[in-house]
Design a protein around this motif. Structure first.
Motif, PDB file in Angstrom:
ATOM      1  N   GLY A 257       0.794  -1.222   0.000  1.00  0.00           N
ATOM      2  CA  GLY A 257       0.000   0.000   0.000  1.00  0.00           C
ATOM      3  C   GLY A 257       0.825   1.270   0.000  1.00  0.00           C
ATOM      4  O   GLY A 257       0.381   2.308  -0.499  1.00  0.00           O
ATOM      5  N   SER A 258       2.010   1.222   0.580  1.00  0.00           N
ATOM      6  CA  SER A 258       2.928   2.374   0.598  1.00  0.00           C
ATOM      7  C   SER A 258       4.347   1.893   0.347  1.00  0.00           C
ATOM      8  O   SER A 258       4.734   0.820   0.815  1.00  0.00           O
ATOM      9  N   TRP A 259       5.109   2.689  -0.366  1.00  0.00           N
ATOM     10  CA  TRP A 259       6.520   2.376  -0.597  1.00  0.00           C
ATOM     11  C   TRP A 259       7.217   3.622  -1.110  1.00  0.00           C
ATOM     12  O   TRP A 259       6.585   4.592  -1.541  1.00  0.00           O
ATOM     13  N   ALA A 260       8.545   3.597  -1.070  1.00  0.00           N
ATOM     14  CA  ALA A 260       9.336   4.722  -1.578  1.00  0.00           C
ATOM     15  C   ALA A 260      10.678   4.196  -2.063  1.00  0.00           C
ATOM     16  O   ALA A 260      11.137   3.131  -1.659  1.00  0.00           O
ATOM     17  N   GLY A 321       7.680   7.686  -4.617  1.00  0.00           N
ATOM     18  CA  GLY A 321       6.942   6.720  -3.828  1.00  0.00           C
ATOM     19  C   GLY A 321       5.448   6.896  -3.963  1.00  0.00           C
ATOM     20  O   GLY A 321       4.979   7.854  -4.595  1.00  0.00           O
ATOM     21  N   PHE A 322       4.715   5.971  -3.384  1.00  0.00           N
ATOM     22  CA  PHE A 322       3.254   5.994  -3.455  1.00  0.00           C
ATOM     23  C   PHE A 322       2.676   5.535  -2.119  1.00  0.00           C
ATOM     24  O   PHE A 322       3.324   4.815  -1.369  1.00  0.00           O
ATOM     25  N   GLY A 323       1.435   5.958  -1.855  1.00  0.00           N
ATOM     26  CA  GLY A 323       0.719   5.472  -0.694  1.00  0.00           C
ATOM     27  C   GLY A 323       0.691   6.450   0.461  1.00  0.00           C
ATOM     28  O   GLY A 323       1.490   7.394   0.522  1.00  0.00           O
ATOM     29  N   PRO A 324      -0.218   6.220   1.419  1.00  0.00           N
ATOM     30  CA  PRO A 324      -0.400   7.147   2.543  1.00  0.00           C
ATOM     31  C   PRO A 324       0.808   7.237   3.476  1.00  0.00           C
ATOM     32  O   PRO A 324       0.974   8.244   4.171  1.00  0.00           O
ATOM     33  N   ASP A 325       1.643   6.199   3.513  1.00  0.00           N
ATOM     34  CA  ASP A 325       2.810   6.217   4.394  1.00  0.00           C
ATOM     35  C   ASP A 325       4.119   6.425   3.631  1.00  0.00           C
ATOM     36  O   ASP A 325       5.200   6.132   4.149  1.00  0.00           O
ATOM     37  N   ALA A 326       4.022   6.951   2.399  1.00  0.00           N
ATOM     38  CA  ALA A 326       5.227   7.143   1.586  1.00  0.00           C
ATOM     39  C   ALA A 326       6.203   8.129   2.234  1.00  0.00           C
ATOM     40  O   ALA A 326       7.418   7.956   2.137  1.00  0.00           O
ATOM     41  N   THR A 328       6.738   8.538   5.409  1.00  0.00           N
ATOM     42  CA  THR A 328       7.458   7.767   6.429  1.00  0.00           C
ATOM     43  C   THR A 328       8.562   6.927   5.788  1.00  0.00           C
ATOM     44  O   THR A 328       9.677   6.829   6.316  1.00  0.00           O
TER      45      THR A 328
END
Length: 409
Positions: A257-260, A321-326, A328
Motif C-alpha cells: 500500500g505504501s513504498w518509496a 513513492g506511493f501510498g499514505p505512508d510514503a 514515512t
C-alpha cells in the motif's frame, strides 16, 4: 569547434573548445576567483581531480568552451545534451502495444558559466551562451535550460532578457548535515531493500518515466560507478523483505500500500563544496556542537559538521513513492543515506525536488544550508520534434514532481 571572434569593449574576444592539455590550469584559476552561490551557502570550491569538465563528463554528449582575450582565459561554459521526457501531460499512444509511453525530447543543459570578475560587463557571458547554443542546435537539441539562484539578478537578466529564456520551474535544493552519530531508519516499521541496477531501472521506467526531465538513459545513470545504490523502502509487515525479494517485476504486479525509492550518487569523487562567509563566532559555535556530539553520541544532538573547508557530499536522486505512508518511507531512506554518507566521510546529503513535491516533507534539511527556490529557465531552440508534435514544453504548467539528473547537479 572553430574559433569565433568579435570586438567587445575595444578588445578581441575569442571562444573555442576547451583543451585539457592547454587550458586546465587557467580554467581552474578563473573558477577559484569566481563566487559561486550566495555568501554563507554551499559553494563550488574545486574539482578533486583537477579536471574542470568532470561535472558533464558522465553525460552522453558534452562540451566545454573557453573565452580568451589574447592568451588569457577570461571565461568558460559547459553544456551537455540528453533525451528526457516532457512530463505526464505529454504522452502518445504506442500503436504497436496500445500502451501509453513517454514522449521524449532532446534537451540541452548549460552549467558552469563563469567570467573573470576583472572582465565582466564586456559581453563575454553572452558570447559564451550564444556559442554553446549553436553547438546545441547543430547537435539536434530542441530545448536548452539552465539553473541559477533565484536572487542572482545578473544571471537571470542575462538569460531572460538577452538570451530569450523564460522562467520555467522553481525546485528546492534540500541540504542536511551529516552528524557524528548515526540516525534512525525506523527499522521497526520499515524494511529497506537494496535493488540491483536492473531492478531499479524496471521500477523507475514503470512508475516514473513520465516525470518531467526523466532521462531516457536512466540505465546509464544507475550503472554509473558514482551511483552507490538504489534502495526501496516498504512496510515491515508486508510480504517483501531481503529474503523474499524476487525482483522488480513481481513487486510491480503486487506492490504494498505504501513504498518509496531513492538512489544515491557519490558527488564526493567529482568535486568539493565549501561554505564561505561565516564569522569566527559561528565557526566556534559549530565546532562546539561537533565536540559535544562526539563526546555524547547517544544524545543524538544535531551537530554542525565542518563545512568551512572543502568537503564531499552525497546526492539523493530518483526520489519517489506511493501510498499514505510514503513520507514515512522517505524518512527511513534519508536516514539510511545519512548513515551511508557518514561511512563515506561526506559532510552533507543533498537532494533537489519540485516545490510541489508531496514527498519533500519526509526529507530532513537545514534551512540555512538549503535553497528553497532554485530557478530553472528554458528556451525553445527548434520547431521540429523527433517524437511527433507535442506542443511547446516551455508553456506547460508544472507537475508535482521532477526528476533531477545527478550528472548535472
Amino acid at each position: 569547434m572553430g574559433e569565433e571572434a568579435s570586438s567587445t569593449a575595444m578588445v578581441q574576444v575569442s571562444v573555442r573548445e576547451f583543451d585539457p592539455n592547454k587550458d586546465r590550469e587557467s580554467v581552474e584559476a578563473v573558477e577559484r576567483i569566481c563566487e559561486v552561490g550566495p555568501s554563507g551557502k554551499l559553494s563550488l570550491f574545486t574539482d578533486l581531480h583537477g579536471d574542470p569538465i568532470t561535472r558533464v563528463r558522465n553525460s552522453p554528449t558534452f562540451l566545454m568552451l573557453v573565452a580568451e582575450i589574447g592568451e588569457e582565459t577570461v571565461g568558460m561554459i559547459r553544456g551537455c545534451i540528453k533525451t528526457v521526457t516532457c512530463g505526464k501531460k505529454l504522452q502518445r499512444l504506442d500503436k504497436t502495444t496500445t500502451k501509453q509511453v513517454p514522449v521524449y525530447t532532446k534537451l540541452a543543459y548549460i552549467l558552469g558559466l563563469r567570467v573573470s570578475p576583472f572582465h565582466r560587463r564586456m559581453g563575454i557571458a553572452l558570447k559564451l551562451v550564444q556559442a554553446i547554443e549553436k553547438w546545441f542546435s547543430d547537435n539536434g537539441a530542441e530545448y536548452s535550460y539552465m539553473a541559477t539562484e533565484n536572487d542572482n539578478e545578473a544571471s537571470v537578466k542575462l538569460f531572460t532578457e538577452k538570451c530569450g529564456y523564460s522562467k520555467f520551474r522553481t525546485p528546492s535544493i534540500l541540504v542536511n548535515p551529516v552528524f557524528a552519530h548515526r540516525v534512525s531508519t525506523n527499522s521497526s516499521r520499515v524494511t529497506i531493500i537494496p535493488l540491483a541496477p536492473a531492478d531499479a531501472e524496471s521500477l523507475y521506467r514503470s512508475r516514473f518515466a513520465t516525470t518531467e526531465f526523466f532521462p531516457r538513459d536512466i540505465d546509464s545513470v544507475l550503472n554509473n560507478k558514482l551511483t552507490l545504490g538504489t534502495f526501496l523502502a516498504v512496510p515491515k509487515d508486508c510480504r517483501y523483505s531481503h529474503d523474499t525479494w524476487q525482483g522488480a517485476e513481481e513487486f510491480l504486479l503486487d506492490p504494498p500500500g505504501s513504498w518509496a525509492v531513492v538512489s544515491v550518487w557519490n558527488s564526493k569523487d567529482m568535486y568539493t563544496l565549501e561554505v564561505k562567509g561565516a564569522s569566527r563566532v559561528n565557526r566556534a559555535l559549530a565546532k562546539a556542537t561537533r565536540l559535544v556530539d562526539r563526546a555524547l553520541p547517544w544524545l543524538k544532538l544535531p551537530s554542525f559538521p565542518n563545512l568551512f573547508e572543502p568537503f564531499g557530499f552525497q546526492l539523493m536522486y530518483g526520489l519517489g513513492g506511493f501510498g499514505p505512508d510514503a513520507v514515512t518511507m522517505v524518512r527511513a531512506l534519508c536516514g539510511l543515506t545519512h548513515n551511508l554518507a557518514k561511512e563515506q566521510g561526506c559532510r552533507v546529503v543533498a537532494t533537489e525536488v519540485s516545490s510541489t513535491e508531496p514527498l519533500r516533507f519526509g526529507v530532513p534539511h537545514w534551512k540555512m544550508l538549503s535553497c528553497e527556490e532554485d530557478l530553472w529557465c528554458i528556451k525553445r531552440l527548434g520547431e521540429d520534434y523527433s517524437d511527433g508534435a507535442v506542443g511547446d514544453w516551455t508553456k506547460s504548467p508544472p507537475g508535482f514532481s521532477i526528476f533531477v539528473d545527478p550528472r548535472e547537479f
